[in-house]
Design a protein around this motif. Sequence first.
Motif, PDB file in Angstrom:
ATOM      1  N   GLN A 195       0.795  -1.249   0.061  1.00  0.00           N
ATOM      2  CA  GLN A 195       0.043   0.044  -0.034  1.00  0.00           C
ATOM      3  C   GLN A 195       0.794   1.268   0.081  1.00  0.00           C
ATOM      4  OE1 GLN A 195      -0.202  -2.632   2.208  1.00  0.00           O
ATOM      5  NE2 GLN A 195      -2.371  -3.193   2.409  1.00  0.00           N
ATOM      6  N   GLU A 196       2.047   1.191   0.607  1.00  0.00           N
ATOM      7  CA  GLU A 196       2.701   2.620   0.790  1.00  0.00           C
ATOM      8  C   GLU A 196       3.303   2.552  -0.407  1.00  0.00           C
ATOM      9  OE1 GLU A 196       5.593   2.486   3.793  1.00  0.00           O
ATOM     10  OE2 GLU A 196       3.856   2.240   5.514  1.00  0.00           O
ATOM     11  N   ALA A 200       2.909   6.094  -2.855  1.00  0.00           N
ATOM     12  CA  ALA A 200       4.337   6.967  -3.065  1.00  0.00           C
ATOM     13  C   ALA A 200       4.487   7.071  -4.429  1.00  0.00           C
ATOM     14  CB  ALA A 200       5.396   6.055  -2.682  1.00  0.00           C
ATOM     15  N   ILE A 201       4.045   6.284  -5.454  1.00  0.00           N
ATOM     16  CA  ILE A 201       4.493   6.449  -6.762  1.00  0.00           C
ATOM     17  C   ILE A 201       3.196   6.811  -7.874  1.00  0.00           C
ATOM     18  CG2 ILE A 201       6.292   5.050  -6.651  1.00  0.00           C
ATOM     19  CD1 ILE A 201       4.803   2.598  -7.877  1.00  0.00           C
ATOM     20  N   ALA A 202       1.885   6.382  -7.422  1.00  0.00           N
ATOM     21  CA  ALA A 202       0.734   6.488  -8.267  1.00  0.00           C
ATOM     22  C   ALA A 202       0.183   7.604  -8.421  1.00  0.00           C
ATOM     23  CB  ALA A 202      -0.437   5.526  -7.987  1.00  0.00           C
ATOM     24  N   ASP A 203      -0.345   7.916  -9.799  1.00  0.00           N
ATOM     25  CA  ASP A 203      -1.285   9.029 -10.137  1.00  0.00           C
ATOM     26  C   ASP A 203      -2.658   8.436  -9.588  1.00  0.00           C
ATOM     27  OD1 ASP A 203       0.479  10.561 -11.275  1.00  0.00           O
ATOM     28  OD2 ASP A 203       0.345   9.767 -13.042  1.00  0.00           O
ATOM     29  N   ARG A 204      -2.876   7.171  -9.971  1.00  0.00           N
ATOM     30  CA  ARG A 204      -4.179   6.806  -9.407  1.00  0.00           C
ATOM     31  C   ARG A 204      -3.915   5.318  -8.974  1.00  0.00           C
ATOM     32  NH1 ARG A 204      -8.356   4.836 -13.381  1.00  0.00           N
ATOM     33  NH2 ARG A 204      -7.145   5.633 -14.966  1.00  0.00           N
ATOM     34  N   ILE A 205      -4.752   4.901  -7.875  1.00  0.00           N
ATOM     35  CA  ILE A 205      -4.727   3.523  -7.508  1.00  0.00           C
ATOM     36  C   ILE A 205      -5.878   2.957  -7.894  1.00  0.00           C
ATOM     37  CG2 ILE A 205      -4.528   1.965  -5.455  1.00  0.00           C
ATOM     38  CD1 ILE A 205      -2.918   4.189  -4.036  1.00  0.00           C
TER      39      ILE A 205
END
Length: 345
Positions: A195-196, A200-205
């Motif tokens: 999850q972290e 940290a990296i996504a524009d969208r999850i």
Amino acid sequence: MTAPVSIQHVDHWFGTYQALTDIEMEIAAGEYITLLGPSGCGKTTLLSVLGGFIAPSVGRVLIGGADMTHVPPAKRPTTTMFQDYALFPHMTLRDNVGFGLRMGGMGRRARHAKAEEMLGLVGLADAANKRPHELSGGQRQRVALARALAVSPDVLLLDEPLGALDLKLRRAMQDELKRIQRAVGTTFVHVTHDQEEAMAIADRIVVMNAGQIEDQGPPARIYQKPASLFAAGFMGEMNRIPAKASAHGIETPFGQLPLAAPGAGPLTLCLRPEAIGTGAGALFIGPATVRDAAFFGTHCRAHLSPEAAPDLTLIAHLPAASCPAEGETITLAADPAAASVFEAA
């Protein structure tokens, strides 16, 4: 190069087991998407469908507007980067990065120049003549990324690429992945169960569960206001407080809250540990006994038994400077604006 991706009503079965159910999603050109979920949720199957390694049982996949549903991997404008970097041990880094270009017929001088450009992008400009065994795990990961980007894919697919790295290196590489994605502008689709890492990296999850999309959106919204009880629990620690609908909102063990009830049956009020504290709050929880507390650097994580609901255990992230002792009684309150309410599972 980069391109949008359209996944249209995709189902997939492995024999009698349905791994994907009516997956529908639009990915913008240059967007960084993470597919997040537990083992067996379908995220890697969906990535394999995007890469052409699996043909969906139902539905279509479009990349850049072109139907790629039954196009083999080698003919798609995609590259897949796996957790096992699969570098050629006998080749230099330059030749490893340029391998896909060589298979595509690019001449030696041009592919060496492109390979060295990509090695520079990932911070290994001076290591072109080294071989993989001379590198650390993080450096090998960078080489694999450079090789994947060297062929200029429209979409880069990443299957848990950081899973083999230790925590400190994994966090450093999260920053690097984001930086590189911004530099090249390629559409990234990244599978993870962390999850972290996703935040940290996504524009969208995109949160997946049992072959379906449970929730999708920007990391802050997914974390703070999840769309489902599963997404709320999977996106980090969550306090689940039993509740029920009332004439004025919902009724909890700690009093009434003016929140909209999603149904007339049993409800679950969800509160993140950081939403519970010892200060003022519209939701007065009252005295609670500390069962245990641990120092985590930025906060103190405590398990507490509230007097108003002694069978309930709450988790709170309290100020690191005032970590309570086991057995101590403290008074708790929470901000109901940070709460989410769902029908009980």
